[in-house]
Design a protein around this motif. Sequence first.
Motif, PDB file in Angstrom:
ATOM      1  N   PHE A  73      59.898  32.650  -5.254  1.00 35.08           N
ATOM      2  CA  PHE A  73      60.593  33.928  -5.313  1.00 35.08           C
ATOM      3  C   PHE A  73      62.056  33.697  -4.946  1.00 35.08           C
ATOM      4  O   PHE A  73      62.418  32.669  -4.358  1.00 35.08           O
ATOM      5  CB  PHE A  73      59.975  34.950  -4.342  1.00 35.08           C
ATOM      6  CG  PHE A  73      58.507  35.161  -4.538  1.00 35.08           C
ATOM      7  CD1 PHE A  73      58.033  36.029  -5.507  1.00 35.08           C
ATOM      8  CD2 PHE A  73      57.581  34.465  -3.771  1.00 35.08           C
ATOM      9  CE1 PHE A  73      56.681  36.211  -5.686  1.00 35.08           C
ATOM     10  CE2 PHE A  73      56.234  34.637  -3.949  1.00 35.08           C
ATOM     11  CZ  PHE A  73      55.780  35.514  -4.917  1.00 35.08           C
ATOM     12  N   CYS A  74      62.895  34.676  -5.284  1.00 35.94           N
ATOM     13  CA  CYS A  74      64.296  34.599  -4.896  1.00 35.94           C
ATOM     14  C   CYS A  74      64.394  34.598  -3.367  1.00 35.94           C
ATOM     15  O   CYS A  74      63.587  35.212  -2.670  1.00 35.94           O
ATOM     16  CB  CYS A  74      65.083  35.783  -5.447  1.00 35.94           C
ATOM     17  SG  CYS A  74      65.051  35.925  -7.251  1.00 35.94           S
ATOM     18  N   ALA A  75      65.416  33.895  -2.851  1.00 33.52           N
ATOM     19  CA  ALA A  75      65.603  33.863  -1.402  1.00 33.52           C
ATOM     20  C   ALA A  75      65.811  35.268  -0.855  1.00 33.52           C
ATOM     21  O   ALA A  75      65.282  35.623   0.211  1.00 33.52           O
ATOM     22  CB  ALA A  75      66.788  32.965  -1.054  1.00 33.52           C
ATOM     23  N   ASP A  76      66.577  36.096  -1.581  1.00 36.98           N
ATOM     24  CA  ASP A  76      66.796  37.470  -1.136  1.00 36.98           C
ATOM     25  C   ASP A  76      65.490  38.269  -1.124  1.00 36.98           C
ATOM     26  O   ASP A  76      65.245  39.070  -0.215  1.00 36.98           O
ATOM     27  CB  ASP A  76      67.817  38.173  -2.039  1.00 36.98           C
ATOM     28  CG  ASP A  76      69.210  37.584  -1.891  1.00 36.98           C
ATOM     29  OD1 ASP A  76      69.439  36.905  -0.868  1.00 36.98           O
ATOM     30  OD2 ASP A  76      70.054  37.785  -2.788  1.00 36.98           O
ATOM     31  N   CYS A  77      64.643  38.060  -2.133  1.00 39.13           N
ATOM     32  CA  CYS A  77      63.370  38.777  -2.191  1.00 39.13           C
ATOM     33  C   CYS A  77      62.456  38.354  -1.047  1.00 39.13           C
ATOM     34  O   CYS A  77      61.747  39.183  -0.464  1.00 39.13           O
ATOM     35  CB  CYS A  77      62.684  38.534  -3.537  1.00 39.13           C
ATOM     36  SG  CYS A  77      63.603  39.187  -4.952  1.00 39.13           S
ATOM     37  N   VAL A  78      62.454  37.062  -0.704  1.00 39.09           N
ATOM     38  CA  VAL A  78      61.648  36.587   0.429  1.00 39.09           C
ATOM     39  C   VAL A  78      62.165  37.215   1.719  1.00 39.09           C
ATOM     40  O   VAL A  78      61.389  37.617   2.593  1.00 39.09           O
ATOM     41  CB  VAL A  78      61.678  35.045   0.512  1.00 39.09           C
ATOM     42  CG1 VAL A  78      60.965  34.563   1.773  1.00 39.09           C
ATOM     43  CG2 VAL A  78      61.027  34.432  -0.718  1.00 39.09           C
ATOM     44  N   GLY A  79      63.479  37.296   1.848  1.00 41.11           N
ATOM     45  CA  GLY A  79      64.055  37.872   3.055  1.00 41.11           C
ATOM     46  C   GLY A  79      63.723  39.343   3.229  1.00 41.11           C
ATOM     47  O   GLY A  79      63.738  39.857   4.356  1.00 41.11           O
ATOM     48  N   ARG A  80      63.449  40.045   2.120  1.00 42.94           N
ATOM     49  CA  ARG A  80      63.129  41.469   2.206  1.00 42.94           C
ATOM     50  C   ARG A  80      61.641  41.754   2.386  1.00 42.94           C
ATOM     51  O   ARG A  80      61.240  42.913   2.507  1.00 42.94           O
ATOM     52  CB  ARG A  80      63.625  42.182   0.941  1.00 42.94           C
ATOM     53  CG  ARG A  80      65.129  42.322   0.866  1.00 42.94           C
ATOM     54  CD  ARG A  80      65.530  43.325  -0.212  1.00 42.94           C
ATOM     55  NE  ARG A  80      65.164  42.863  -1.537  1.00 42.94           N
ATOM     56  CZ  ARG A  80      65.962  42.175  -2.335  1.00 42.94           C
ATOM     57  NH1 ARG A  80      67.189  41.854  -1.915  1.00 42.94           N
ATOM     58  NH2 ARG A  80      65.573  41.802  -3.535  1.00 42.94           N
ATOM     59  N   LEU A  81      60.806  40.706   2.400  1.00 47.42           N
ATOM     60  CA  LEU A  81      59.371  40.921   2.599  1.00 47.42           C
ATOM     61  C   LEU A  81      59.114  41.445   4.007  1.00 47.42           C
ATOM     62  O   LEU A  81      59.729  41.007   4.977  1.00 47.42           O
ATOM     63  CB  LEU A  81      58.596  39.619   2.373  1.00 47.42           C
ATOM     64  CG  LEU A  81      58.581  39.081   0.950  1.00 47.42           C
ATOM     65  CD1 LEU A  81      57.822  37.766   0.892  1.00 47.42           C
ATOM     66  CD2 LEU A  81      57.973  40.086  -0.024  1.00 47.42           C
ATOM     67  N   GLU A  82      58.174  42.380   4.131  1.00 48.92           N
ATOM     68  CA  GLU A  82      57.835  42.960   5.422  1.00 48.92           C
ATOM     69  C   GLU A  82      57.111  41.933   6.278  1.00 48.92           C
ATOM     70  O   GLU A  82      56.117  41.335   5.840  1.00 48.92           O
ATOM     71  CB  GLU A  82      56.937  44.189   5.235  1.00 48.92           C
ATOM     72  CG  GLU A  82      56.713  45.005   6.491  1.00 48.92           C
ATOM     73  CD  GLU A  82      57.959  45.773   6.906  1.00 48.92           C
ATOM     74  OE1 GLU A  82      58.045  46.134   8.082  1.00 48.92           O
ATOM     75  OE2 GLU A  82      58.844  46.004   6.040  1.00 48.92           O
ATOM     76  N   PRO A  83      57.566  41.663   7.506  1.00 45.58           N
ATOM     77  CA  PRO A  83      56.861  40.678   8.362  1.00 45.58           C
ATOM     78  C   PRO A  83      55.430  41.127   8.632  1.00 45.58           C
ATOM     79  O   PRO A  83      55.187  42.287   8.975  1.00 45.58           O
ATOM     80  CB  PRO A  83      57.708  40.659   9.644  1.00 45.58           C
ATOM     81  CG  PRO A  83      59.050  41.180   9.235  1.00 45.58           C
ATOM     82  CD  PRO A  83      58.789  42.180   8.146  1.00 45.58           C
TER      83      PRO A  83
END
Length: 572
Positions: free
Chosen positions: A50-60
Motif C-alpha cells: 500500500f502507499c506509505a500515506d495510506c498505511v499511515g492513515r490506518l487505524e491502530p
Amino acid sequence: MSQPERGGDAEESKFGSERRAGSPVNPRAVCNVCTRLFRDPKILPCLHTFCADCVGRLEPFAVSPRGSRPAGTVTVLCPDCDSEVDLPASGPGGLSTDHLALHDVFLETLATDGPLGCDLCGEGGAESRCDVCCVILCAFCCQAHRRQKRTASHPVPRLEELKSRGGLRRPVLCPLHPDEEPRLFCPPCDLPVCPQCAAALHRDHGCRRAPDVIGLHGGRIREVVAARLRPRMERLKESLQKVEISQEALQAHADAAANEVRVFARAYVSVVEDHCLSLQHRLEELHVQRRNQLHLQKAQLQQALLDVGGAVDFAERLLSRGSDVEVLSAKGVTLRRLAGLAETGYDPDPATVAPDNGGGGISFVAGEPAGEEQGFPLVGAVHSKAVDLARCSVEGEGLQRGVEGEQGHFTLVCRDSSGQQVQRGGEVVLVSMVHKEKKDCALEVTVSDGGDGSYGVSYAAEEPGTYSVGVWVKGQHVKGSPFPLQVRRKLRRHGGTFHCCSFCSSGGSKEARCGCTGSMPGGFKGCGHGHRGHPGRPHWSCCGSTAELSECLPPSVVAAVSPRGHLRTVEL
C-alpha cells in the motif's frame, strides 16, 4: 523522492481519466486503499503493498506496552487480508519499499503517456534515459549530462525509442547517494548498499557483490515455496473444492427431504399441515447448522488459500521479475511471511474435511410415530444421524473415582439429535486427563472405537489427587466436559510391627501421637491393657506407617485396618 510522487496531480488525474474511460490499468500498480497509482509503496509483513500515506492513515489496532515488543510498535489490520501486522516505531517509512510496484507504476505511466519527472532535477518532462546511469533526464539535464567529461560517452536514447524496444526499466537508487545503485550487499546489516555506503558506513562489514549472494538468499525463498507452500496450496485447493461440492450436496439433500415432507403432509388437513410446518422447521435447523459449519470451514480454507497464494505469488514474482537488488531488498519481509505461513498456517488434512460429503446425516422417516395432536395420530420425523455433542454421554465409575496405580475405565456414547446412539464408529475422539495441581502431570489415555458409537477410555493414574478430564468429539467438548476425577491413594498393607495404641508403643508416654500425625480418640485411654480410662474398650489406634513401634500386640488382641488406614484393636 519516488517517481510516482514526482508525477503529482497530473498523474492522478490521468489515472482517473483512464479509469473513467474504461481503459485497462495494471492492478499491480494500484493501491487498494486509495485506488490510485502507488505513491511510495511499502510492503506490510503480510506481503501486501500500500502507499506509505495510506498505511499511515490506518487505524491502530493495538499499541504494544513496554516489555512485550519494541516500544512504540503499532499493530494495524491489513486492508486486504485482515491480518494483524506490526508497524516499526519509525512508522511506514521503516517498511521495505516495493520496487516491483514502483516499476509497475513507472510502466503504467509510460503506457498512458503520463508525465515523468527528471531523476536529477525533479522538474520538467523527462525525454531521455542514460543507459549507464539508469536515470531519466529532462532536456536540460540531458545536455548537462553530455557535457560532463565523466558521462559524455554514455548512450542517452530517447524514451520513445526505448518504449518501442521494450527495454525500459526503472532503476533502484541509493537513498543516500541518488546517483549510485546499491550493487553490494552487507550481510551484518542485511541490506543492499552502494559502493560509497560500503566504503563509508559499512567499511568493515565484509560487503559482497549482489550477484555473489543472490543465489543463497533467493534459494531460501525458492526452497520454502517449492517444498512447503506449493504443496499446501494444492491441499487447500482440494479441500476448498470438496467443501464447495459438499455445500451443493447439502442443499440437494435438504431440498429432497423437504419435498418428501411436503408430499407426505398433503394427505392431511389443518393438523397435519401444522405438523408439516414443524417438520420443516426442524429440517431447516439441521440444514442451517450443517450449512454454517461448512460455511465456516470454507471461509477458513479460502482465507488460508488467499494468504498462501498471495505470498507465493509475491515471492515468485519477486524472484522472476525482480533484480538482484530488488530481491535482496524485499527478501527479509518475504522470508518472514513465508516462514510464518509454513509453520503456523491453517493446513487441515483433506481427508478430515466434510467427512459426510455434505449430507449431514439428514433423513426423513415417514412411518415413525410422532404422537397425537388434537386426537389425530401423527407420523413422520426428521433425523440427523450426525453426532449431537449436546446429547453425547460419558458413563462409568472411572469418570468420577479412581485408585492410584489401578486401571480406570469409562465410556463415551455418541448420540444423534434425537438422543439415539449413533450406530457407527470413526469419530475423531480426543481425551485429556491433567492433574489440577500438577499441570505437568498428564495421564496416558487409550481410546478404543467400539464401531457402534461407543468409545472405551482407559487410563492408569500414578499420582493421587483431582484431575480435569476433557472429552472432545470433532474438536469440541461434549456436554459436561471437562469432568472432575478424584483419584485416591491406594491403601498399602503395613509391613511393620502392630501395636494396640500409641501409648503402649511409646512405652507409656502420654504425649505419644500416631505416626500419621493424627491423635487417637480418647487420648491414651482405653487401650485394654488396664491403662487409665475404659479398660477393654475397642478403639482406633495408630497406623504404624511411620511410628516408632517397640512391642507386639498380645495374643488376646485382634488387629484390623480402619477406613482411614489406622489400626483397629479389639480385646478378645
